[in-house]
Design a protein around this motif. Structure first.
Motif, short mmCIF file in Angstrom:
data_model
loop_
_atom_site.label_atom_id
_atom_site.label_comp_id
_atom_site.label_asym_id
_atom_site.label_seq_id
_atom_site.Cartn_x
_atom_site.Cartn_y
_atom_site.Cartn_z
N SER A 142 0.79 -1.23 0.00
CA SER A 142 0.00 0.00 0.00
C SER A 142 0.82 1.28 0.00
N ASP A 143 2.11 1.18 0.23
CA ASP A 143 2.92 2.39 0.32
C ASP A 143 3.77 2.54 -0.94
N GLY A 144 3.80 3.75 -1.50
CA GLY A 144 4.72 4.05 -2.58
C GLY A 144 4.24 3.52 -3.92
N ALA A 145 5.02 3.80 -4.96
CA ALA A 145 4.64 3.43 -6.32
C ALA A 145 4.90 1.98 -6.62
N SER A 146 5.89 1.37 -5.95
CA SER A 146 6.26 0.00 -6.25
C SER A 146 6.00 -0.90 -5.05
N VAL A 147 5.94 -2.20 -5.32
CA VAL A 147 5.88 -3.21 -4.27
C VAL A 147 7.30 -3.73 -4.10
N ARG A 148 7.84 -3.56 -2.92
CA ARG A 148 9.27 -3.83 -2.72
C ARG A 148 9.51 -5.13 -1.98
N ILE A 149 10.51 -5.87 -2.47
CA ILE A 149 10.98 -7.09 -1.84
C ILE A 149 12.45 -6.91 -1.49
N GLY A 150 12.80 -7.22 -0.25
CA GLY A 150 14.20 -7.16 0.15
C GLY A 150 14.90 -8.45 -0.22
N ALA A 151 16.03 -8.35 -0.92
CA ALA A 151 16.78 -9.52 -1.37
C ALA A 151 18.09 -9.61 -0.60
N LEU A 152 18.30 -10.74 0.08
CA LEU A 152 19.52 -11.00 0.84
C LEU A 152 20.40 -11.95 0.04
N VAL A 153 21.60 -11.47 -0.34
CA VAL A 153 22.43 -12.22 -1.27
C VAL A 153 23.91 -12.05 -0.90
N PRO A 154 24.72 -13.14 -0.90
CA PRO A 154 26.16 -12.97 -0.68
C PRO A 154 26.85 -12.50 -1.96
N LEU A 155 27.27 -11.26 -1.99
CA LEU A 155 27.87 -10.68 -3.19
C LEU A 155 29.32 -10.27 -2.99
N SER A 156 29.87 -10.50 -1.80
CA SER A 156 31.28 -10.22 -1.56
C SER A 156 31.84 -11.29 -0.62
#
Length: 371
Positions: A14-28
């Protein structure tokens, strides 16, 4: 009557223009960056396709990516941050110990978390309605691997292992499954042994298989090189149930020695139409054959998109968004259930294979056993 505050799932819708998903990823580093890259590409491809099909009720899906670097504390902090940003849900993570820290914070904060790849059975200390998992539990996959060992005639197994909850859990699964069936497990502690010392330790006990329950590339690659070059150990099978040989770096570092090292892979013997289409798209984005981890990333977003489309704002205030899920993923129909001894909702089970790299063509895989 006091109205309870909306859960992060409701806020994300319901908040903001997009529906956001947090992605947890090992990138370093010290995270397994190659696995993290495949996971992220799978997540991103699915988000792209969801948005191309109209998004979530006309609103675009957006990934907020955070690098966990295989650090549990960093992952827990990322969950806190993403919850504060009002994400609809959390997705991803590859490393089991890191995923466990993320799951604990997600449960405490009431944020839905769909874990893509981590397999540790005890992903949470207590049962929770907020967390679900796509990857098979370690006890399931590693028993299939133990069946493969027994079928191949291996009864005395040596494991080169490092200090970790994940490796200790894997060793326990193997020992408890093999012992009643005439098998045994001997541990080789890699905090004190060099690869050369591993070779010496393998000569006398009579083990016919050595399993690599260690990090990649160090010390896994030096161990393989040492054992392959020791003529006394020519008949020893090297195995890697955790999947180190799945990724191209394994073949690049070891060349011909990379082959004939069986590992667990979570793919069906044959992909259906959706899986085949996604495989082609993943290959184009990655520039190499996609690993099972890339498929796990894609399927994670497919599930979350289904949850977000199907649940109204009122329902979204309640925990357990998983029970009504029934969605076709790249590797089969995904549903979640309760499994004894596992505190999260679990897909039971993703297709599971034991495969290795073909000695004649190390860039190709052979299916040795299907669970």
């Amino acid at each position: 009557m006091t109205t309870p505050p909306p859960s992060p799932l409701a806020a994300g819708r319901s908040d903001g223009a997009s529906v956001r998903i947090g992605a947890l990823v090992p990138l370093s580093t010290p995270g397994w960056v190659e696995a993290g890259h495949h996971l992220l590409v799978g997540l991103q491809l699915a988000v792209h396709e969801v948005n191309a099909a109209g998004g979530i009720a006309g609103r675009p899906l957006e990934l907020l990516v955070r690098d966990t670097a295989a650090d549990p504390q960093k992952a827990a902090a990322a969950v806190e941050e993403l919850a504060g940003l009002g994400v609809a849900a959390l997705a991803g993570e590859y490393h089991s110990v890191v995923a466990r820290a993320a799951a604990a914070r997600a449960d405490a904060l009431g944020v839905p978390f769909l874990c893509s790849s981590a397999v540790l059975d005890a992903l949470t200390e207590q049962p929770t309605e907020w967390v679900a998992r796509l990857a098979p539990a370690q006890s399931h996959g590693w028993r299939i691997y133990a069946d493969f060992l027994l079928g191949a005639g291996h009864r005395r197994i040596a494991v080169a292992t490092q200090s970790s909850v994940y490796w200790a859990s894997g060793t326990r699964v193997l020992r408890e499954y093999l012992a009643p069936r005439g098998g045994s497990v001997v541990e080789l502690d890699m905090t004190t042994l060099s690869p050369t010392a591993v070779c010496e330790a393998l000569v006398d006990p009579g083990a016919t298989a050595l399993l690599l329950l260690v990090g990649h590339p160090e010390p896994a690659v030096p161990i393989v090189r040492a054992v392959r070059r020791d003529r006394r150990l020519a008949e020893i099978m090297i195995g890697a149930p955790a999947g180190q040989p799945e990724f191209p770096t394994w073949a690049r570092l070891l060349g011909g020695d990379s082959a004939a090292v069986p590992f667990l892979r979570y793919l069906p013997d044959r992909l259906g139409p959706l899986g085949a289409r996604v495989e082609a798209a993943l290959r184009e984005r990655l520039g190499v054959a996609p690993s099972f981890v890339a498929f796990e990333g894609y399927d994670t977003v497919v599930v979350l998109a289904e949850v977000l489309r199907s649940r109204g704002a009122d329902e979204a205030r309640a925990p357990d968004p998983w029970t009504r899920v029934a969605v076709e993923g790249t590797r089969g129909l995904i549903r979640f259930s309760r499994v004894p001894g596992i505190g999260v909702r679990q897909w039971t089970w993703a297709p599971t294979q034991v495969v290795d790299r073909d000695p004649a063509h190390p860039d190709r895989f052979r299916v040795l056993h299907t669970g």
